[in-house]
Design a protein around this motif. Structure first.
Motif, short mmCIF file in Angstrom:
data_model
loop_
_atom_site.label_atom_id
_atom_site.label_comp_id
_atom_site.label_asym_id
_atom_site.label_seq_id
_atom_site.Cartn_x
_atom_site.Cartn_y
_atom_site.Cartn_z
N HIS A 190 3.38 5.28 4.02
CA HIS A 190 2.95 6.42 4.81
C HIS A 190 3.44 6.36 6.25
O HIS A 190 3.81 7.38 6.83
CB HIS A 190 1.42 6.53 4.83
CG HIS A 190 0.85 6.85 3.51
ND1 HIS A 190 0.94 8.10 2.94
CD2 HIS A 190 0.18 6.08 2.62
CE1 HIS A 190 0.33 8.09 1.77
NE2 HIS A 190 -0.13 6.88 1.55
N ASP A 221 -3.08 4.98 5.78
CA ASP A 221 -2.20 6.01 6.33
C ASP A 221 -1.56 5.66 7.66
O ASP A 221 -0.42 6.03 7.91
CB ASP A 221 -2.99 7.32 6.51
CG ASP A 221 -3.50 7.85 5.19
OD1 ASP A 221 -2.75 7.81 4.20
OD2 ASP A 221 -4.66 8.29 5.15
N SER A 274 -4.57 3.77 0.00
CA SER A 274 -4.29 4.94 0.85
C SER A 274 -4.39 4.64 2.34
O SER A 274 -5.03 5.37 3.09
CB SER A 274 -5.24 6.09 0.48
OG SER A 274 -5.06 6.44 -0.86
#
Length: 162
Positions: free
Chosen positions: A76, A116, A114
């Motif tokens: 990311h 980021d 996840s």
């Protein structure tokens, strides 16, 4: 200036004019983020497990090297810390690239989904944000792992101080 679109295209700009547009040649993967280093190197991350390191000369891509992140995928963002480690935030957790351009995964316990973004505060603490797990603060450990430094197996040691 370098930009990665939501569709996975990479654009290079100079004086607000497009100097180049790049698409990843692998159909199962696309560009996800980019980061310019001080020495005119552009790092471009992918939805797979690779970071491309390009030498940029006169806004043109010259040499390419690939840094593999192993099982860590969908990168990311990338951020440099005060010690010049390049940190990668991925769907599988976090890690950094060492001086030999090897990816080093960081054990963060259950904070491994996840991730980021990352930032570093004035005290040198690293803060990671996950869209699923919240925020994680990493700080330097004041303790040393004696077993790791001496490269010996971990065993119970009994000691007495007089």
């Amino acid at each position: 200036i370098s930009i990665v679109t939501n569709a996975g295209s990479l654009f290079l700009l100079k004086d607000l004019k497009v100097q180049g547009q790049y698409e990843l040649e692998k159909p199962e993967s696309y560009y996800t983020s980019c980061y310019f280093q001080k020495d005119d190197q552009l790092l471009v991350a992918t939805s797979g497990n690779e970071v491309y390191q390009w030498d940029m000369i006169n806004h043109k891509r010259k040499e390419e090297r690939i840094i593999s992140t192993g099982k860590f995928s969908n990168i990311h963002s990338m951020q440099m810390d005060e010690e010049n480690h390049l940190w990668l935030c991925t769907d599988s957790g976090v890690g950094y690239v060492d001086k030999e351009n090897q990816f080093i995964p960081v054990k963060t316990g259950a904070f491994n989904s996840s991730v980021d973004n990352m930032t570093q505060n004035y005290q040198g603490n690293l803060w990671f944000a996950s869209s699923r797990l919240g925020v994680l603060k990493l700080c330097k450990n004041a303790f040393s792992n004696v077993y790791e430094q001496s490269q010996t197996a971990e065993k119970v040691v009994n000691s007495v101080v007089k």
